[in-house]
Design a protein around this motif. Structure first.
Motif, mmCIF file in Angstrom:
data_model
loop_
_atom_site.group_PDB
_atom_site.id
_atom_site.type_symbol
_atom_site.label_atom_id
_atom_site.label_comp_id
_atom_site.label_asym_id
_atom_site.label_seq_id
_atom_site.Cartn_x
_atom_site.Cartn_y
_atom_site.Cartn_z
ATOM 1 N N THR A 562 48.528 79.285 96.354
ATOM 2 C CA THR A 562 49.304 80.228 95.396
ATOM 3 C C THR A 562 50.243 79.130 94.536
ATOM 4 N N SER A 563 50.559 78.045 95.033
ATOM 5 C CA SER A 563 51.247 77.065 94.180
ATOM 6 C C SER A 563 50.700 75.654 94.040
ATOM 7 N N ALA A 668 44.726 89.716 90.582
ATOM 8 C CA ALA A 668 46.105 90.001 90.636
ATOM 9 C C ALA A 668 46.491 89.187 91.994
ATOM 10 N N TYR A 669 46.390 88.031 92.313
ATOM 11 C CA TYR A 669 46.668 87.358 93.468
ATOM 12 C C TYR A 669 48.080 86.787 93.497
ATOM 13 N N GLY A 670 48.745 86.796 92.415
ATOM 14 C CA GLY A 670 50.130 85.742 92.447
ATOM 15 C C GLY A 670 50.122 84.602 92.465
ATOM 16 N N GLU A 672 50.645 81.028 91.258
ATOM 17 C CA GLU A 672 51.824 80.560 90.450
ATOM 18 C C GLU A 672 51.697 79.355 89.439
#
Length: 751
Positions: A562-563, A668-670, A672
């Motif tokens: 995610t990051s 829409a998985y977040g 970043e």
């Protein structure tokens, strides 16, 4: 939906429709009949806004389902100060269609906070004198200190009103606000015509803050135009009563709202919401030659929704340039300027950068020319592309092209002019650039951008070329910051190119120690389109961004962090794990490249003799890595790949199709920092998309780098200009080039 004046302005004759029960004015009557004689039948949306319609519209803006008004107001509140940086002191703020002026007051108050209320000047343009008077009162209430004499009222149709504002304020920049996504009520060709007419009346220093609703989930769109309280239905039916009431007794049944059922269609093919009424019974002949049967539908209003490429295409085809934008997944605001204004701002930014450089001959990146070259290069490019029929001078040729040599063997490089023994002096460069700019301004090419596609293309080509070089100059500035830092007092430091042995590394980590597991999300299989149209419908794009593929690229399921990998995480790899010493983590050519140069840290890092690590930035600042440990690490693809090997568990760099998959609305998985904080490395070799055709006016831009050594990067960095930061942009660098501001994240196959 749009404001009162926006709807009135859509009456191309500039005449108000008749009132209920009275014959319509001749022009409005003709427009009404023309619409009713089409298939399917249509009504001019100007009829929606009689007194009752205006009141209903104000109620609509307060509905929980109707996000456009609320979202636009929130965007303006959030970004008002930033927007004001694009509005020079002394500008006249012109609003098309004033309504309640709630949102306008936000921007005027931000200007007043910066310049003082007495310096703020506003002109409202509206077909309705009553609307103008209402807006003036609202502004005086919401903008304390704004002098009443600083508010001008122009009762006119939009384009005539802008021309009148130019007449009243001949020496001032006009900043036009077109709020409410009113542009969505115009057909594409009508929108282009409107903007061209506006630009012709306002002059080259025009700028437009255009607000536009974006295409999104169909259920959200349907609810916004078919609210649970029935207010939108009442608004549409009131418009029909107004329209048919203006036709007289023959249309009495059609003017009765109970004769109709309200229907909302969300048209995905044309990315628009359509508001229809279906006749419940035969309504007979409502006008000469016009009959409405039971079950027949009449289109009352269309609200077009946009995507970023469609907005870029609208601006490009209108002879305008998107200088800046502020967007959410729901809504978009963009500042449109003329090409000559965009080019002048490029020149100003370049002059400001070089004005801060004490030494133009500095050469902080060995595989690039010194700073001075780029000041001349950008002027040379402008002349060669915008004035192709003017014979090139010796300096035009010298500065015509830079270098991007093979990082592994710098003796190998694409064609470029011979490097002169001595570069021209600063004074010679200043004179050369000033002369080229004057030639461009006097050539007339910039004035033809609104009417000639070739002129518009050559201008935007030069603008984007300059913006891209402003970014690569930032890479050079970061290296200069590091060099200056290392040369400063009390800096017994070790640059990344010095031997590893000179950095006192901590004891090695125990074998098998890995970074903490990344937080990942699973991404389902899907299909993506890698290319976009190159015909101008998506705005200006470089040749490698297209063409649009006739078939989609299938993407298998995968997992992705995610990051991005952070500076803190990479510090462990570089220092504690001694990742740069471990040949087993690197591709052989990469290890030879970095080990041979003694590079043991990312290019924007340095370490002193006590092992303290610093990170250096293009603005001249340097800081401890601990101050920015949560920010993405910026490094080469070679370094990113070595980190993945150290992380284990099959960690890898994502492919270009996988990156594009993450951008799709259904994902829409977040995830970043996908679009910013650094370009995103991909494992995809830079190659032409199927059907690729090189640009006739710059064929070497991509083709010279289809060499199996360059790789695709997507997204943007923090120094990427907004106009270039589009989802389709395909940046490309060699995998071992360490200076690009690029990040990466761990990606895994799904087992």
């Amino acid at each position: 939906m749009a404001s009162t004046a926006a709807m009135e302005a859509l009456d191309l004759d500039g005449k108000a429709p008749g009132t209920e029960g009275q014959p319509a004015a001749e022009g409005a009557y003709s427009g009404l009949l023309d619409g009713l004689r089409q298939t399917p039948k249509q009504l001019p949306c100007s009829y929606l806004y009689d007194e009752a319609g205006s009141e209903l519209y104000e109620r609509i803006t307060e509905l929980p389902e109707y996000y456009p008004f609320r979202t636009e107001k929130e965007l303006l509140s959030q970004h008002a100060r930033d927007i004001c940086t694009y509005i020079p002191a002394g500008s006249i703020v012109v609003e098309l269609g004033c309504g309640s002026a709630q949102k306008t007051g936000i921007l005027l108050n931000a200007l007043a906070a910066r310049d003082g209320a007495a310096a703020v000047r506003f002109a409202g343009v509206d077909c309705s004198g009553a609307a103008l008077a209402w807006a003036k009162g609202a502004l005086l209430d919401s903008c304390p200190g704004l002098p009443e004499g600083n508010i001008e009222l122009v009762c006119a149709e939009y384009t005539d009103g802008i021309a009148e504002c130019r007449r009243r304020f001949p020496g001032h920049r006009l900043t036009v606000l077109w709020l409410g996504s009113s542009v969505g009520n115009l057909a594409p060709q009508d929108a282009v015509h409107f903007f061209r007419t506006m630009a012709a009346g306002a002059g080259s220093d025009l700028q437009v803050l255009l607000c536009a609703d974006l295409w999104k989930d169909k259920a959200v769109l349907h609810a916004a135009y078919c609210d649970s309280q029935g207010v939108t239905e009442a608004f549409i039916k009131n418009g029909v009563a107004h329209a048919f009431g203006s036709l007289g007794p023959s249309a009495a049944a059609a003017a009765d709202p109970t004769s109709w059922d309200y229907e909302v269609d969300v048209n995905a093919e044309h990315t628009q919401v359509e508001m229809w009424l279906r006749a419940r019974l035969d309504l007979g002949h409502v006008a000469p030659g016009v009959a409405i049967e039971a079950g027949e539908r009449v289109l009352v209003e269309v609200s077009r929704k946009f995507t970023a490429p469609k907005l870029a295409g609208l601006a490009y085809q209108s002879g305008l340039y998107i200088q800046a934008h502020w967007r959410t997944p729901l809504y978009s605001m963009q500042l449109l300027v003329s090409p000559v204004e965009a080019l002048r701002r490029c020149w100003a930014d370049m002059d400001a950068l070089f004005g801060r450089l004490p030494d133009w001959s500095a050469h902080p990146i060995d595989v690039r020319h010194p700073f001075c070259f780029y000041y001349g290069h950008l002027a040379s490019f402008d002349k060669l592309k915008m004035l192709p029929n003017v014979p090139p001078s010796a300096l035009d040729v010298t500065f015509s092209r830079g270098i991007d040599p093979d990082v592994e063997d710098p003796s190998k490089c694409h064609d470029h002019p011979a490097v002169p023994p001595t570069w021209p002096s600063k004074q010679q460069l200043l004179a050369y650039v000033a002369d080229v700019r004057q030639q461009v301004l006097e050539s007339g090419v910039l004035e033809r951008c609104g009417s000639e596609r070739a002129a518009m293309r050559s201008c935007v080509l030069s603008i984007e070329h300059q913006r891209m070089h402003l970014e690569t100059l930032a890479y050079m500035l970061a290296q200069k910051t590091k060099a200056d830092f290392l040369a400063g007092p009390q800096r017994p430091a070790t640059p990344c190119g010095s031997p590893t042995a000179s950095i006192p590394l901590p004891p090695p980590m125990p074998q098998g120690i890995k970074p903490p597991p990344a937080t990942t999300v699973a991404v389902a299989e899907g299909a993506v389109d890698l290319g976009v149209p190159t015909d101008g419908s998506a705005g200006f794009v470089w040749d490698n961004e297209g063409p649009e593929s006739p078939s989609a690229t299938e993407v298998a399921p995968f997992r992705v962090a995610t990051s991005p990998v952070t500076i803190g995480e990479y510090h462990v790899f570089a220092m504690a794990a001694r990742g740069y010493e471990r040949a087993d983590l690197w591709a052989p050519a990469d290890f030879a490249q970095f080990h041979g140069k003694g590079q043991v840290l990312p290019a924007t890092w340095s370490a002193d003799s006590s092992g303290r690590v610093f990170v250096h930035w293009p603005n001249g600042s340097s800081c401890s890595w601990r101050d920015v440990e949560d920010e993405p690490v910026l490094c080469s693809l070679a370094e990113a790949s070595a980190y993945c090997a150290w992380a284990g568990d099959g960690a890898r760099i994502m492919s270009e199709p996988e990156y594009v998959r993450l951008l799709q609305p259904d994902v829409a998985y977040g995830v970043e920092k996908l679009r910013g904080s650094g370009w995103e490395w991909t494992s995809t070799v830079f190659a032409p998309l199927p059907g690729f055709s090189p640009m006739p006016d710059y064929p070497e831009y991509s083709t010279d780098f289809f060499d199996d050594k360059h790789f695709v990067l997507r997204g943007a960095s923090d120094v990427t200009h907004q106009a270039v930061a589009r989802d389709s942009f395909r940046n490309f660098y060699q995998r071992a080039y360490p200076y690009v501001f690029a990040k990466f994240r761990l990606t895994f196959d799904t087992t």
